[in-house]
Motif scaffolding. Structure first.
Motif, PDB file in Angstrom:
ATOM      1  N   ARG A 123     -22.714 -25.400  34.594  1.00 11.30           N
ATOM      2  CA  ARG A 123     -21.436 -25.036  33.972  1.00 11.30           C
ATOM      3  C   ARG A 123     -21.289 -25.620  32.580  1.00 11.30           C
ATOM      4  O   ARG A 123     -20.517 -25.114  31.775  1.00 11.30           O
ATOM      5  CB  ARG A 123     -20.281 -25.525  34.846  1.00 11.30           C
ATOM      6  N   SER A 124     -22.021 -26.693  32.317  1.00 15.48           N
ATOM      7  CA  SER A 124     -21.938 -27.269  30.973  1.00 15.48           C
ATOM      8  C   SER A 124     -22.690 -26.424  29.955  1.00 15.48           C
ATOM      9  O   SER A 124     -22.526 -26.620  28.749  1.00 15.48           O
ATOM     10  CB  SER A 124     -22.499 -28.691  30.974  1.00 15.48           C
ATOM     11  N   LEU A 125     -23.520 -25.503  30.441  1.00 17.75           N
ATOM     12  CA  LEU A 125     -24.263 -24.638  29.519  1.00 17.75           C
ATOM     13  C   LEU A 125     -23.370 -23.510  29.030  1.00 17.75           C
ATOM     14  O   LEU A 125     -22.407 -23.132  29.706  1.00 17.75           O
ATOM     15  CB  LEU A 125     -25.469 -24.028  30.231  1.00 17.75           C
ATOM     16  N   PRO A 126     -23.692 -22.935  27.889  1.00 15.06           N
ATOM     17  CA  PRO A 126     -23.019 -21.691  27.505  1.00 15.06           C
ATOM     18  C   PRO A 126     -23.275 -20.619  28.566  1.00 15.06           C
ATOM     19  O   PRO A 126     -24.363 -20.591  29.164  1.00 15.06           O
ATOM     20  CB  PRO A 126     -23.687 -21.323  26.168  1.00 15.06           C
ATOM     21  N   PRO A 127     -22.314 -19.741  28.820  1.00 16.50           N
ATOM     22  CA  PRO A 127     -22.461 -18.768  29.917  1.00 16.50           C
ATOM     23  C   PRO A 127     -23.716 -17.910  29.810  1.00 16.50           C
ATOM     24  O   PRO A 127     -24.316 -17.570  30.833  1.00 16.50           O
ATOM     25  CB  PRO A 127     -21.198 -17.917  29.786  1.00 16.50           C
ATOM     26  N   LYS A 128     -24.110 -17.566  28.597  1.00 15.52           N
ATOM     27  CA  LYS A 128     -25.283 -16.703  28.465  1.00 15.52           C
ATOM     28  C   LYS A 128     -26.550 -17.424  28.917  1.00 15.52           C
ATOM     29  O   LYS A 128     -27.429 -16.821  29.545  1.00 15.52           O
ATOM     30  CB  LYS A 128     -25.437 -16.244  27.010  1.00 15.52           C
ATOM     31  N   LEU A 129     -26.625 -18.720  28.616  1.00 15.31           N
ATOM     32  CA  LEU A 129     -27.787 -19.492  29.042  1.00 15.31           C
ATOM     33  C   LEU A 129     -27.747 -19.707  30.553  1.00 15.31           C
ATOM     34  O   LEU A 129     -28.777 -19.591  31.240  1.00 15.31           O
ATOM     35  CB  LEU A 129     -27.834 -20.836  28.317  1.00 15.31           C
ATOM     36  N   ALA A 130     -26.564 -20.026  31.074  1.00 14.04           N
ATOM     37  CA  ALA A 130     -26.444 -20.256  32.512  1.00 14.04           C
ATOM     38  C   ALA A 130     -26.773 -18.986  33.289  1.00 14.04           C
ATOM     39  O   ALA A 130     -27.445 -19.042  34.336  1.00 14.04           O
ATOM     40  CB  ALA A 130     -25.026 -20.726  32.839  1.00 14.04           C
ATOM     41  N   HIS A 137     -33.854 -18.167  38.324  1.00 15.28           N
ATOM     42  CA  HIS A 137     -34.253 -19.144  39.337  1.00 15.28           C
ATOM     43  C   HIS A 137     -33.563 -18.940  40.675  1.00 15.28           C
ATOM     44  O   HIS A 137     -34.020 -19.475  41.681  1.00 15.28           O
ATOM     45  CB  HIS A 137     -33.970 -20.562  38.832  1.00 15.28           C
ATOM     46  N   TYR A 138     -32.477 -18.200  40.696  1.00 17.38           N
ATOM     47  CA  TYR A 138     -31.836 -17.937  41.986  1.00 17.38           C
ATOM     48  C   TYR A 138     -32.143 -16.522  42.473  1.00 17.38           C
ATOM     49  O   TYR A 138     -32.534 -16.316  43.613  1.00 17.38           O
ATOM     50  CB  TYR A 138     -30.324 -18.143  41.878  1.00 17.38           C
ATOM     51  N   HIS A 139     -31.976 -15.528  41.583  1.00 15.30           N
ATOM     52  CA  HIS A 139     -32.193 -14.140  42.002  1.00 15.30           C
ATOM     53  C   HIS A 139     -33.642 -13.710  41.861  1.00 15.30           C
ATOM     54  O   HIS A 139     -34.018 -12.668  42.386  1.00 15.30           O
ATOM     55  CB  HIS A 139     -31.302 -13.212  41.175  1.00 15.30           C
ATOM     56  N   GLY A 140     -34.439 -14.456  41.126  1.00 17.52           N
ATOM     57  CA  GLY A 140     -35.843 -14.121  41.002  1.00 17.52           C
ATOM     58  C   GLY A 140     -36.132 -12.986  40.040  1.00 17.52           C
ATOM     59  O   GLY A 140     -37.180 -12.347  40.131  1.00 17.52           O
ATOM     60  N   TYR A 141     -35.219 -12.714  39.125  1.00 22.44           N
ATOM     61  CA  TYR A 141     -35.461 -11.670  38.130  1.00 22.44           C
ATOM     62  C   TYR A 141     -36.578 -12.127  37.185  1.00 22.44           C
ATOM     63  O   TYR A 141     -36.703 -13.325  36.888  1.00 22.44           O
ATOM     64  CB  TYR A 141     -34.217 -11.433  37.278  1.00 22.44           C
ATOM     65  N   ASN A 142     -37.375 -11.187  36.695  1.00 25.48           N
ATOM     66  CA  ASN A 142     -38.297 -11.514  35.609  1.00 25.48           C
ATOM     67  C   ASN A 142     -37.593 -11.271  34.273  1.00 25.48           C
ATOM     68  O   ASN A 142     -36.427 -10.827  34.234  1.00 25.48           O
ATOM     69  CB  ASN A 142     -39.599 -10.717  35.719  1.00 25.48           C
ATOM     70  N   THR A 159     -36.077 -17.034  24.847  1.00 29.80           N
ATOM     71  CA  THR A 159     -35.462 -18.103  24.054  1.00 29.80           C
ATOM     72  C   THR A 159     -34.332 -18.776  24.827  1.00 29.80           C
ATOM     73  O   THR A 159     -34.223 -20.011  24.853  1.00 29.80           O
ATOM     74  CB  THR A 159     -34.917 -17.519  22.739  1.00 29.80           C
ATOM     75  N   ARG A 160     -33.507 -17.950  25.458  1.00 29.55           N
ATOM     76  CA  ARG A 160     -32.373 -18.530  26.200  1.00 29.55           C
ATOM     77  C   ARG A 160     -32.861 -19.374  27.375  1.00 29.55           C
ATOM     78  O   ARG A 160     -32.301 -20.454  27.648  1.00 29.55           O
ATOM     79  CB  ARG A 160     -31.475 -17.396  26.717  1.00 29.55           C
ATOM     80  N   LEU A 161     -33.867 -18.885  28.076  1.00 33.34           N
ATOM     81  CA  LEU A 161     -34.379 -19.658  29.204  1.00 33.34           C
ATOM     82  C   LEU A 161     -34.953 -20.989  28.734  1.00 33.34           C
ATOM     83  O   LEU A 161     -34.780 -22.023  29.391  1.00 33.34           O
ATOM     84  CB  LEU A 161     -35.443 -18.842  29.939  1.00 33.34           C
ATOM     85  N   HIS A 162     -35.631 -20.949  27.607  1.00 32.54           N
ATOM     86  CA  HIS A 162     -36.217 -22.184  27.092  1.00 32.54           C
ATOM     87  C   HIS A 162     -35.122 -23.178  26.699  1.00 32.54           C
ATOM     88  O   HIS A 162     -35.181 -24.364  27.063  1.00 32.54           O
ATOM     89  CB  HIS A 162     -37.100 -21.855  25.887  1.00 32.54           C
ATOM     90  N   GLN A 163     -34.119 -22.668  25.985  1.00 29.35           N
ATOM     91  CA  GLN A 163     -33.020 -23.551  25.572  1.00 29.35           C
ATOM     92  C   GLN A 163     -32.297 -24.121  26.791  1.00 29.35           C
ATOM     93  O   GLN A 163     -31.990 -25.319  26.850  1.00 29.35           O
ATOM     94  CB  GLN A 163     -32.031 -22.786  24.699  1.00 29.35           C
ATOM     95  N   ALA A 164     -32.029 -23.233  27.764  1.00 29.11           N
ATOM     96  CA  ALA A 164     -31.320 -23.693  28.963  1.00 29.11           C
ATOM     97  C   ALA A 164     -32.155 -24.713  29.725  1.00 29.11           C
ATOM     98  O   ALA A 164     -31.623 -25.725  30.228  1.00 29.11           O
ATOM     99  CB  ALA A 164     -30.994 -22.495  29.858  1.00 29.11           C
ATOM    100  N   ARG A 167     -31.945 -28.091  28.013  1.00 30.80           N
ATOM    101  CA  ARG A 167     -30.649 -28.758  28.212  1.00 30.80           C
ATOM    102  C   ARG A 167     -30.510 -29.261  29.644  1.00 30.80           C
ATOM    103  O   ARG A 167     -29.971 -30.361  29.878  1.00 30.80           O
ATOM    104  CB  ARG A 167     -29.517 -27.780  27.902  1.00 30.80           C
ATOM    105  N   LEU A 168     -30.968 -28.456  30.603  1.00 30.05           N
ATOM    106  CA  LEU A 168     -30.857 -28.888  31.996  1.00 30.05           C
ATOM    107  C   LEU A 168     -31.746 -30.093  32.258  1.00 30.05           C
ATOM    108  O   LEU A 168     -31.368 -30.991  33.017  1.00 30.05           O
ATOM    109  CB  LEU A 168     -31.241 -27.726  32.922  1.00 30.05           C
ATOM    110  N   ARG A 169     -32.896 -30.104  31.669  1.00 30.65           N
ATOM    111  CA  ARG A 169     -33.785 -31.262  31.826  1.00 30.65           C
ATOM    112  C   ARG A 169     -33.098 -32.524  31.319  1.00 30.65           C
ATOM    113  O   ARG A 169     -33.104 -33.560  31.981  1.00 30.65           O
ATOM    114  CB  ARG A 169     -35.081 -31.045  31.038  1.00 30.65           C
ATOM    115  N   ALA A 170     -32.494 -32.390  30.140  1.00 33.47           N
ATOM    116  CA  ALA A 170     -31.821 -33.555  29.569  1.00 33.47           C
ATOM    117  C   ALA A 170     -30.653 -34.007  30.442  1.00 33.47           C
ATOM    118  O   ALA A 170     -30.373 -35.212  30.561  1.00 33.47           O
ATOM    119  CB  ALA A 170     -31.319 -33.227  28.167  1.00 33.47           C
ATOM    120  N   ALA A 171     -29.976 -33.036  31.087  1.00 31.35           N
ATOM    121  CA  ALA A 171     -28.795 -33.399  31.876  1.00 31.35           C
ATOM    122  C   ALA A 171     -29.164 -33.894  33.265  1.00 31.35           C
ATOM    123  O   ALA A 171     -28.451 -34.716  33.832  1.00 31.35           O
ATOM    124  CB  ALA A 171     -27.867 -32.190  31.987  1.00 31.35           C
ATOM    125  N   LEU A 172     -30.258 -33.403  33.825  1.00 34.20           N
ATOM    126  CA  LEU A 172     -30.547 -33.667  35.231  1.00 34.20           C
ATOM    127  C   LEU A 172     -31.672 -34.661  35.466  1.00 34.20           C
ATOM    128  O   LEU A 172     -31.811 -35.177  36.566  1.00 34.20           O
ATOM    129  CB  LEU A 172     -30.913 -32.354  35.948  1.00 34.20           C
TER     130      LEU A 172
END
Lengths: 195, 158
Positions: A123-130, A137-142, A159-164, A167-172
């Protein structure tokens, strides 16, 4: 859990009310969980998903089976969630101003269920990245399916997946390190661009 | 899935995300699209028709006010008469323009002094100034009253 590619897009006929009802039954839980991860608010997620299906029905005759129907609904729902988050920020400002000097209300038990570390980080991510992370990672879309669902190019998805991911790595990472093993082994890290 | 092997977040992240999202129970209420969309669709579908009807009403009302009659035949007659009465000034205006055109032509030609072809028309117009003696003759008729004045003046001088 069926992947998006397993869902036959030709199974739905544009304009058919019965097919739309079936699409609602099949896609509602998945789209709901996507928005729950993005918004972190069950009520807001339900509201946005319901709105998304209302919009989808209005455009149902114009839907083209070249894109999966669920991805199409996801696109509408994610856009609705983005609008909701935008307006929620404005509402939060007003709420903070009203609550100045008063204790904060107790949390809603229904919301507590979606308050895990990982979902909080999402939720801390921008909606497009989330949205890209959940679809991947949940629905398994390519990347191609995410691009269809979000209405962007595959490169943008990468690009969005990489950025997200960064950020998730840094947060988690600190909390993940308390577990049995490293969640993000740096030597195995790869790229999202190879779908 | 081969794609997860290339994901920087790794398979453990996938497992954790699935576990957390599976715990989320979707809130099921009655589908909103069953109740809401139809009135909204119908309302917007008939919006152009309502707009057209209101415009036609405004036009009819203004025509009624202008003609004082509710008969559309009278409105059309009024329109025809207005249209027929309008063209008459335009033919009157058109003869004026040719008069102005010759006057404008000489004024333009001096501006275009560069082309040599523009000079001959000036020469052709040159005779017209030669005809200007006619205006010069105009003093002659003017002399007819003048002689009396001159005579009187001469007499006055005397």
């Amino acid at each position: 859990m069926p992947a998006l590619a397993d869902l036959d897009p030709e199974a739905y006929e544009p304009g058919s009310r019965d097919d739309f009802d079936r699409l609602y039954r099949n896609a509602y839980p998945r789209v709901y969980r996507t928005l729950a991860a993005i918004l972190g608010d069950p009520q807001a997620a339900e509201d946005c998903v319901q709105d998304a299906f209302v919009q989808a029905l209005q455009a149902w005759t114009r839907w083209r089976p070249d894109a999966p129907a669920e991805a199409w609904v996801h696109r509408i729902a994610v856009n609705r969630a983005i609008s909701y988050r935008r307006s929620a920020k404005l509402r939060q400002v007003g709420e903070v101003l009203r609550r100045l000097g008063r204790p904060a209300p107790p949390p809603d038990p229904a919301e507590v269920a979606t308050q895990g570390d990982l979902l909080s980080a999402l939720r801390s991510l921008p909606p497009k990245l989330a949205a890209a992370i959940v679809l991947r990672h949940y629905h398994g879309y390519n990347n191609r399916e995410i691009a269809a669902a979000l209405g962007v190019s595959e490169r943008t998805v990468g690009t969005r997946l990489h950025q997200a991911g960064e950020r998730l790595r840094a947060a988690l990472e600190p909390s993940f390190l308390l577990g049995t093993g490293p969640a993000f082994p740096s030597d195995k890290r790869g790229s999202y661009a190879e779908d | 899935m081969p794609k997860t092997d290339h994901d920087p977040l790794g398979p453990r992240f996938d497992r954790m995300l699935r576990a957390e999202l599976h715990r989320v129970r979707p809130l099921y209420s009655s589908p909103r699209y069953l109740s809401e969309p139809h009135p909204r669709i119908r309302m917007w579908r008939f919006a152009p028709v309502a707009l057209a009807v209101s415009l036609a009403g405004i036009l009819a009302l203004s025509a009624f006010v202008a003609t004082g009659s509710a008969n559309p035949a009278v409105w059309t007659e009024r329109v025809v008469t207005v249209i027929e009465s309008n063209p008459t000034p335009t033919p009157e205006a058109s003869p004026v323009q040719p008069k102005a055109a010759p006057q404008a032509a000489p004024t333009h030609t001096p501006d275009h002094q560069a082309p040599a072809t523009a000079e001959p028309p000036e020469r052709s117009e040159a005779p017209e100034p030669s005809e200007t003696p006619e205006p010069a003759r105009s003093p002659e008729p003017g002399e007819s009253p003048e002689p009396s004045g001159n005579d009187s003046s001469s007499g006055y001088e005397h």
